[in-house]
Design a protein around this motif. Structure first.
Motif, PDB file in Angstrom:
ATOM      1  N   ILE A 136      -2.547 -32.710 -20.918  1.00  0.00           N
ATOM      2  CA  ILE A 136      -3.650 -32.022 -20.246  1.00  0.00           C
ATOM      3  C   ILE A 136      -4.953 -32.732 -20.587  1.00  0.00           C
ATOM      4  CG2 ILE A 136      -4.883 -29.850 -19.883  1.00  0.00           C
ATOM      5  CD1 ILE A 136      -2.419 -28.385 -20.968  1.00  0.00           C
ATOM      6  N   ILE A 196      -9.102 -30.922 -21.919  1.00  0.00           N
ATOM      7  CA  ILE A 196      -8.818 -29.580 -22.438  1.00  0.00           C
ATOM      8  C   ILE A 196     -10.089 -29.049 -23.096  1.00  0.00           C
ATOM      9  CG2 ILE A 196      -7.980 -30.344 -24.701  1.00  0.00           C
ATOM     10  CD1 ILE A 196      -5.959 -27.777 -23.097  1.00  0.00           C
ATOM     11  N   TYR A 214      -1.839 -23.821 -21.130  1.00  0.00           N
ATOM     12  CA  TYR A 214      -2.478 -23.812 -19.812  1.00  0.00           C
ATOM     13  C   TYR A 214      -3.314 -22.551 -19.621  1.00  0.00           C
ATOM     14  CZ  TYR A 214      -0.005 -27.814 -17.723  1.00  0.00           C
ATOM     15  OH  TYR A 214       0.448 -29.064 -17.412  1.00  0.00           O
TER      16      TYR A 214
END
Length: 181
Positions: free
Chosen positions: A73, A76, A109
């Protein structure tokens, strides 16, 4: 904002080997490498996008058929990394939101979505250790921000079926609030 990489394996021994390969493959910082329930192994790293991707790729290659899930990711929110280490302690009680997931990746997430959507503070992102492989996110802020953050975090996992539950407690008992910190 940094990039994180996360690798979830169904073998503790392969997990340790994968963590070693990941750290040797690129210049990344290890946030956590540990066994979790039920008999899984989680590895969380941070660094620059290309380094994190190379590192996760090396871990996947080393772990072969033992990979349960993986994610990289970019950008972040820094609070997510702090909350995984339980480094955030609020000054006073506010509304509290809790998001519970079946998957560790879903909680990462969800935490990122929540903190990017609203003016909230992440208190903790628990990555499935000692809770049967589930994960959860605890956040705080004013009532409307917590509601907005919880909705954003829940939306990340609703379609996949990985969201277990979500709650917003507008004015938590002080003792309860302190037990969360």
């Amino acid at each position: 904002m940094e990039t994180i990489g996360f690798l979830e394996l169904n073998s503790i021994a392969r997990g340790v080997a994968a963590a070693d390969a990941m750290l040797k493959a690129a210049e990344v910082r290890l946030i956590a490498a540990r066994p979790s329930c039920p008999g899984k192994y989680h590895i969380l790293i941070t660094g620059e996008v290309a380094a994190v991707q190379s590192s996760v790729d090396a871990g996947v290659e080393t772990a072969a058929g033992n990979v349960v899930d993986q994610v990289v990711i970019p950008r972040i929110h820094p609070q997510v990394i702090e909350a995984i280490g339980m480094a955030t302690v609020p000054e006073r009680p506010n509304a509290v939101g809790i998001l519970e997931y079946f998957s560790v990746t879903a909680s990462i997430y969800g935490a990122d979505a929540a903190v990017k959507a609203a003016d909230v503070t992440l208190l903790e992102v628990r990555l499935g250790t000692g809770i049967g492989g589930k994960s959860f996110v605890i956040l705080t802020g004013d009532v409307s921000a917590v509601k907005e953050g919880v909705e954003a975090g829940a939306a990340e996992a609703k379609d996949s079926g990985l969201l277990v539950s979500q709650v917003v407690i507008p004015s938590p008992n002080l003792e309860l609030f302190e037990s969360l910190c």
